[in-house]
Design a protein around this motif. Sequence first.
Motif, mmCIF file in Angstrom:
data_model
loop_
_atom_site.group_PDB
_atom_site.id
_atom_site.type_symbol
_atom_site.label_atom_id
_atom_site.label_comp_id
_atom_site.label_asym_id
_atom_site.label_seq_id
_atom_site.Cartn_x
_atom_site.Cartn_y
_atom_site.Cartn_z
ATOM 1 N N ALA A 79 58.353 22.731 18.373
ATOM 2 C CA ALA A 79 59.409 22.152 17.543
ATOM 3 C C ALA A 79 59.789 20.799 18.143
ATOM 4 C CB ALA A 79 60.625 23.071 17.478
ATOM 5 N N VAL A 80 59.632 19.763 17.371
ATOM 6 C CA VAL A 80 59.929 18.397 17.805
ATOM 7 C C VAL A 80 61.030 17.856 16.903
ATOM 8 C CG1 VAL A 80 59.019 16.048 17.981
ATOM 9 C CG2 VAL A 80 57.603 17.993 18.668
ATOM 10 N N GLU A 81 62.084 17.313 17.511
ATOM 11 C CA GLU A 81 63.207 16.791 16.742
ATOM 12 C C GLU A 81 63.524 15.360 17.167
ATOM 13 O OE1 GLU A 81 64.764 18.214 14.271
ATOM 14 O OE2 GLU A 81 63.804 20.190 14.403
ATOM 15 N N ASP A 114 58.676 6.862 16.637
ATOM 16 C CA ASP A 114 59.914 6.447 15.971
ATOM 17 C C ASP A 114 60.530 7.615 15.200
ATOM 18 O OD1 ASP A 114 61.965 4.990 14.908
ATOM 19 O OD2 ASP A 114 60.706 3.628 13.732
ATOM 20 N N ASP A 115 61.355 8.398 15.906
ATOM 21 C CA ASP A 115 62.096 9.512 15.292
ATOM 22 C C ASP A 115 61.170 10.507 14.576
ATOM 23 O OD1 ASP A 115 64.711 8.875 16.138
ATOM 24 O OD2 ASP A 115 64.836 7.306 14.624
ATOM 25 N N VAL A 116 60.190 10.990 15.308
ATOM 26 C CA VAL A 116 59.243 11.970 14.777
ATOM 27 C C VAL A 116 59.833 13.371 14.900
ATOM 28 C CG1 VAL A 116 57.039 13.121 15.269
ATOM 29 C CG2 VAL A 116 57.144 10.629 15.118
ATOM 30 N N SER A 117 59.787 14.119 13.801
ATOM 31 C CA SER A 117 60.176 15.528 13.797
ATOM 32 C C SER A 117 59.050 16.325 13.146
ATOM 33 C CB SER A 117 61.472 15.748 13.013
ATOM 34 O OG SER A 117 62.567 15.080 13.631
ATOM 35 N N LEU A 118 58.683 17.424 13.776
ATOM 36 C CA LEU A 118 57.648 18.290 13.191
ATOM 37 C C LEU A 118 57.768 19.688 13.784
ATOM 38 C CD1 LEU A 118 55.138 18.724 15.466
ATOM 39 C CD2 LEU A 118 54.772 16.325 14.878
ATOM 40 N N ARG A 119 57.118 20.619 13.117
ATOM 41 C CA ARG A 119 57.173 22.027 13.529
ATOM 42 C C ARG A 119 55.779 22.624 13.336
ATOM 43 N NH1 ARG A 119 61.542 26.247 13.039
ATOM 44 N NH2 ARG A 119 60.534 28.251 12.675
ATOM 45 N N VAL A 120 55.307 23.354 14.345
ATOM 46 C CA VAL A 120 54.010 24.014 14.271
ATOM 47 C C VAL A 120 54.234 25.504 14.483
ATOM 48 C CG1 VAL A 120 51.630 24.061 15.085
ATOM 49 C CG2 VAL A 120 52.978 21.958 15.345
ATOM 50 N N GLU A 121 53.864 26.305 13.496
ATOM 51 C CA GLU A 121 54.033 27.743 13.620
ATOM 52 C C GLU A 121 52.970 28.326 14.548
ATOM 53 O OE1 GLU A 121 56.670 29.021 12.462
ATOM 54 O OE2 GLU A 121 57.248 27.265 11.293
ATOM 55 N N GLN A 122 53.294 29.460 15.159
ATOM 56 C CA GLN A 122 52.352 30.100 16.066
ATOM 57 C C GLN A 122 51.074 30.501 15.319
ATOM 58 O OE1 GLN A 122 53.896 32.951 18.955
ATOM 59 N NE2 GLN A 122 55.978 32.351 18.412
ATOM 60 N N GLY A 123 49.943 30.222 15.934
ATOM 61 C CA GLY A 123 48.662 30.564 15.353
ATOM 62 C C GLY A 123 48.118 29.538 14.381
ATOM 63 N N GLY A 139 65.546 12.510 21.695
ATOM 64 C CA GLY A 139 64.878 13.571 20.960
ATOM 65 C C GLY A 139 64.531 14.743 21.859
ATOM 66 N N THR A 140 64.068 15.814 21.252
ATOM 67 C CA THR A 140 63.778 17.046 21.989
ATOM 68 C C THR A 140 62.405 17.591 21.613
ATOM 69 O OG1 THR A 140 64.809 18.473 20.315
ATOM 70 C CG2 THR A 140 66.224 17.653 22.102
ATOM 71 N N VAL A 141 61.814 18.309 22.575
ATOM 72 C CA VAL A 141 60.556 19.023 22.367
ATOM 73 C C VAL A 141 60.731 20.441 22.894
ATOM 74 C CG1 VAL A 141 58.101 19.158 22.914
ATOM 75 C CG2 VAL A 141 59.190 16.926 22.648
ATOM 76 N N SER A 142 60.277 21.412 22.112
ATOM 77 C CA SER A 142 60.269 22.802 22.548
ATOM 78 C C SER A 142 58.883 23.372 22.306
ATOM 79 C CB SER A 142 61.311 23.609 21.768
ATOM 80 O OG SER A 142 61.194 24.996 22.038
ATOM 81 N N VAL A 143 58.306 23.967 23.338
ATOM 82 C CA VAL A 143 57.015 24.643 23.231
ATOM 83 C C VAL A 143 57.240 26.106 23.575
ATOM 84 C CG1 VAL A 143 54.646 24.771 24.073
ATOM 85 C CG2 VAL A 143 55.767 22.542 23.856
ATOM 86 N N LEU A 144 57.143 26.969 22.558
ATOM 87 C CA LEU A 144 57.456 28.393 22.724
ATOM 88 C C LEU A 144 58.813 28.590 23.404
ATOM 89 C CD1 LEU A 144 53.927 29.729 23.730
ATOM 90 C CD2 LEU A 144 55.068 29.959 21.510
ATOM 91 N N GLY A 180 54.195 4.672 14.517
ATOM 92 C CA GLY A 180 55.090 5.602 15.190
ATOM 93 C C GLY A 180 55.874 6.525 14.297
ATOM 94 N N ARG A 181 55.728 6.392 12.989
ATOM 95 C CA ARG A 181 56.479 7.227 12.048
ATOM 96 C C ARG A 181 55.544 8.153 11.285
ATOM 97 N NH1 ARG A 181 61.589 6.570 10.321
ATOM 98 N NH2 ARG A 181 62.839 4.916 11.290
#
Length: 247
Positions: A9-11, A24-33, A62-67, A209-210
């Motif tokens: 999860a990237v915010e 430049d203010d990238v947000s994305l989400r990758v589901e498991q698998g 910004g923030t990054v979460s990996v699992l 960057g966007r």
Amino acid sequence: MNRTMPAIAVENLHKRYRSKIAVDDVSLRVEQGHVLGILGANGAGKTTTVELMAGLRKPDRGTVSVLGLDPRRDRAKIRQVLGVQLQDAYLHQALTAAELVELYRSFYPNPRSADETLDLVELSEHRDTMFEKLSGGQKQRLSVALALVGRPRVVILDELTTGLDPRARRRMWSAIEKLRIEGVTLVLVSHAMDEVNRLCDSLVLLDKGRIIAQGTPAEVTAQAQAADLEEAFVALTGRSLQDEEDL
């Protein structure tokens, strides 16, 4: 492991190098698998984005979460669940492929065997070859093997098949498909549209960057009213895949 938690999860991720905004203010989400492709011309910010995801660079904000883990704050824990292969590998030239795999195996509590790891990237016949004697494509495949040896649940691969011949590219694709079957989450930085079409559940397209487009390959192609993904890339960015130096 909580299967409802996103793998990544990237915010609002932001990174600047002097006057150059790389991310430049990238947000994305990758589901498991799932397998996410990150596309963009050289200079679009792909490498910086994945280095921020892996905790190799510090974001300006910004923030990054990996699992559920912060890649910079939870370094010891993140190494057990995240495998990373970047474009430039600095490995001991005088060690053999098998010795390098054994060295990396020592970092993990439950690693793949050396034989399994080398077989996954089809390097078993080169196990006793020193790193400096391997071809460029073999070095690339060994770098991928080292990213996989610890049985990571999330893997980031930067330009997985750059410099590989067509046969070696297909070998690497087969390895990725095996990981996908195992439920491993993958992030692939790639210039290769056929690779993204074959391997990725979804993609994000970066420009300066966007994120300028995201969705399945078919959705992004349709968004651009294009005949295929390569045509969509040019239509959405107005650029070729080889413009500028990547960041």
